[in-house]
Scaffold this active site. Structure first.
Site, short mmCIF file in Angstrom:
data_model
loop_
_atom_site.label_atom_id
_atom_site.label_comp_id
_atom_site.label_asym_id
_atom_site.label_seq_id
_atom_site.Cartn_x
_atom_site.Cartn_y
_atom_site.Cartn_z
N ASP A 54 0.86 -1.19 0.00
CA ASP A 54 0.00 0.00 0.00
C ASP A 54 0.89 1.24 0.00
O ASP A 54 1.67 1.45 0.94
CB ASP A 54 -0.89 0.02 1.26
CG ASP A 54 -1.97 -1.05 1.22
OD1 ASP A 54 -2.22 -1.61 0.13
OD2 ASP A 54 -2.56 -1.34 2.27
N GLY B 199 -5.66 -10.65 0.82
CA GLY B 199 -5.23 -11.99 1.22
C GLY B 199 -4.23 -11.93 2.36
O GLY B 199 -4.37 -12.60 3.38
N THR C 49 -21.17 -7.24 6.97
CA THR C 49 -20.57 -6.42 8.02
C THR C 49 -21.12 -5.00 7.90
O THR C 49 -21.35 -4.49 6.79
CB THR C 49 -19.03 -6.41 7.95
OG1 THR C 49 -18.62 -5.83 6.70
CG2 THR C 49 -18.47 -7.81 8.07
N ASP D 30 -9.05 4.55 12.34
CA ASP D 30 -8.81 4.24 10.92
C ASP D 30 -9.44 2.88 10.63
O ASP D 30 -9.05 1.89 11.23
CB ASP D 30 -7.29 4.21 10.68
CG ASP D 30 -6.93 3.85 9.24
OD1 ASP D 30 -7.83 3.67 8.41
OD2 ASP D 30 -5.72 3.74 8.95
N GLY E 134 -12.55 -5.03 7.44
CA GLY E 134 -13.24 -6.18 6.88
C GLY E 134 -12.31 -7.39 6.73
O GLY E 134 -12.73 -8.53 6.93
N ASP E 135 -11.05 -7.14 6.40
CA ASP E 135 -10.09 -8.25 6.27
C ASP E 135 -9.80 -8.86 7.64
O ASP E 135 -9.67 -10.08 7.77
CB ASP E 135 -8.78 -7.75 5.64
CG ASP E 135 -9.00 -7.10 4.28
OD1 ASP E 135 -9.95 -7.48 3.59
OD2 ASP E 135 -8.20 -6.21 3.92
N ARG F 168 -6.51 1.55 15.83
CA ARG F 168 -5.15 1.98 15.45
C ARG F 168 -5.10 2.25 13.96
O ARG F 168 -5.90 1.73 13.20
CB ARG F 168 -4.14 0.87 15.79
CG ARG F 168 -3.81 0.77 17.26
CD ARG F 168 -2.52 -0.03 17.45
NE ARG F 168 -2.69 -1.45 17.21
CZ ARG F 168 -2.85 -2.36 18.16
NH1 ARG F 168 -2.88 -1.98 19.42
NH2 ARG F 168 -2.97 -3.63 17.86
N SER G 211 -2.64 -2.51 12.52
CA SER G 211 -3.69 -2.25 13.51
C SER G 211 -4.29 -3.53 14.08
O SER G 211 -5.11 -3.48 15.00
CB SER G 211 -4.82 -1.45 12.87
OG SER G 211 -5.58 -2.26 11.98
P1 ADP Z 1 -15.09 -3.14 5.46
O1 ADP Z 1 -13.75 -2.79 6.04
O2 ADP Z 1 -15.03 -4.33 4.54
O3 ADP Z 1 -15.83 -1.99 4.86
P2 ADP Z 1 -16.73 -2.88 7.87
O4 ADP Z 1 -16.48 -1.41 7.83
O5 ADP Z 1 -18.15 -3.34 7.90
O6 ADP Z 1 -15.98 -3.67 6.69
O7 ADP Z 1 -16.00 -3.43 9.18
C1 ADP Z 1 -15.81 -4.79 9.47
C2 ADP Z 1 -16.01 -5.02 10.97
O8 ADP Z 1 -15.11 -4.20 11.71
C3 ADP Z 1 -17.40 -4.64 11.46
O9 ADP Z 1 -18.28 -5.74 11.33
C4 ADP Z 1 -17.13 -4.28 12.91
O10 ADP Z 1 -17.07 -5.43 13.71
C5 ADP Z 1 -15.75 -3.66 12.86
N1 ADP Z 1 -15.85 -2.19 12.74
C6 ADP Z 1 -15.67 -1.43 11.64
N2 ADP Z 1 -15.83 -0.11 11.92
C7 ADP Z 1 -16.11 -0.04 13.24
C8 ADP Z 1 -16.37 1.04 14.16
N3 ADP Z 1 -16.38 2.32 13.76
N4 ADP Z 1 -16.60 0.72 15.46
C9 ADP Z 1 -16.59 -0.56 15.90
N5 ADP Z 1 -16.35 -1.61 15.09
C10 ADP Z 1 -16.11 -1.37 13.78
#
Ligand code: ADP
Length: 317
Positions: A27, A57, A236, A262, A267-268, A301, A307
């Site tokens: 990245d 991955g 998610t 951040d 999601g990963d 983080r 993170s």
């Molecule tokens: P992606 O990164 O693929 O867009 P998400 O934003 O839905 O996926 O985040 C994946 C998971 O990380 C969520 O299901 C949740 O558990 C956690 N998460 C993401 N953002 C937050 C947040 N602001 N506060 C608490 N948990 C979070």
């Protein structure tokens, strides 16, 4: 290089929890005051370049390994500086790299411009990731069959994803980026994992606005995705956690509330953690609840892999 000791038939001597088949990208991150104008031709100056290990991955593999999972990554990187950076970060977390092949192409990169509000624009040059073939996956058949879970995403060519899903005892697919995939692949997913944005892309916009008494959007979408054929579905929902659909029922899984710094790679982290808990035999709803805690820990983080939490940090949440 770390490598699983293998039997003559190619199966690892020490059992793995998860085999990730997928991408590794460097990245390349630059902070900008504003993004270049949509029309071509503009140059904007940005901050110093920061280079971080990433790619869906590699992120999934590191997330699971840092929690204690035994993980191998099957993929391709270039024999270049970025490839070395990617290998080093995976090795630090003990990810097995016996099936991460050096490739006569540049390592995959993501050029990421981050605006003042944390708004990203990203260009991915897949490089070596695009050279991962169905043959690479078939050559690793004993490895894939040996693990309870194979974890997949869509930053590598579809034939490789499909071959891996066919060989897997259980395939977890994060359909990200959301590209059209054959019904056969959907039917092999247990679960299909997407975020809200990807769910909407896969389903298309709703034909009519929702009526007040109808189920809330994520529940409806989870059921509609289940109807596309996967054995189970997870959507998610960022800070709201996730919904899980299986056997016609939808379950809500909350996320701990944290101060988000951040959300890159959340999601990963979620999918890597989910794959590990499923490999340990946990039911899907419980595994998703654990994965939501890992995702929440990861957004506290900066960065993606940087993170990701250890098990002790998840328990402290
Ligand atoms: P992606 O990164 O693929 O867009 P998400 O934003 O839905 O996926 O985040 C994946 C998971 O990380 C969520 O299901 C949740 O558990 C956690 N998460 C993401 N953002 C937050 C947040 N602001 N506060 C608490 N948990 C979070």
């Amino acid at each position: 290089m770390s490598s699983v000791v293998e039997h003559d038939d190619g199966a690892p001597r020490h059992p793995l929890d998860v085999v990730v088949v997928g991408s590794a990208n460097a990245d390349l991150v630059v902070q900008v005051e504003r993004h270049p104008a949509p029309a071509p031709g503009e140059t904007v100056l940005g901050s110093d370049l920061a280079v971080h290990p990433g790619g869906k991955g590699a992120n999934q593999a590191v997330a699971a390994a840092r929690l204690g999972a035994r993980v191998a990554l099957l993929g391709r990187v270039g024999a270049d500086g970025h490839g070395r950076l990617l290998r080093e970060s995976l090795e630090r977390d003990g990810v097995d790299l016996g099936h991460l092949h050096d490739t006569p192409a540049a390592s995959g990169i993501a050029m990421i411009a981050v605006g003042p509000q944390g708004d990203n624009s990203i260009i991915v040059a897949p490089g070596a990731n695009a050279r991962l073939t169905e043959g690479d996956v078939l050559n690793a058949a004993p490895l894939l069959r040996s693990a309870p879970v194979v974890s997949l995403q869509m930053e590598i060519p579809l034939p490789a994803v499909l071959a891996a899903a066919r060989l897997a005892r259980r395939a977890v697919l994060n359909l990200s980026p959301a590209v059209p995939v054959p019904d056969e692949l959907l039917a092999l997913c247990d679960p299909l994992v997407v975020n809200e944005h990807e769910a909407t892309l896969l389903l298309g916009a709703p034909r009519e606005p929702r009526k007040p008494r109808e189920p809330r959007e994520p529940d409806r979408q989870a059921k509609e995705l289940l109807a596309l054929g996967p054995r189970s579905v997870v959507i998610t929902l960022g800070a709201e956690g996730a919904v899980v659909a299986e056997d016609g029922a939808v379950h809500t899984v909350p996320s701990p509330s944290v101060a988000a710094v951040d959300t890159t790679g959340a999601g990963d982290a979620f999918t890597g953690a989910l794959a590990w808990r499923l490999a340990a035999g946990e039911p899907l709803v419980e595994a998703a609840a654990f994965a939501a805690r890992v995702g929440a820990a990861a957004v506290r983080r900066a960065g993606a892999q940087d993170s990701y939490p250890t098990m002790a940090e998840v328990e402290d949440l």
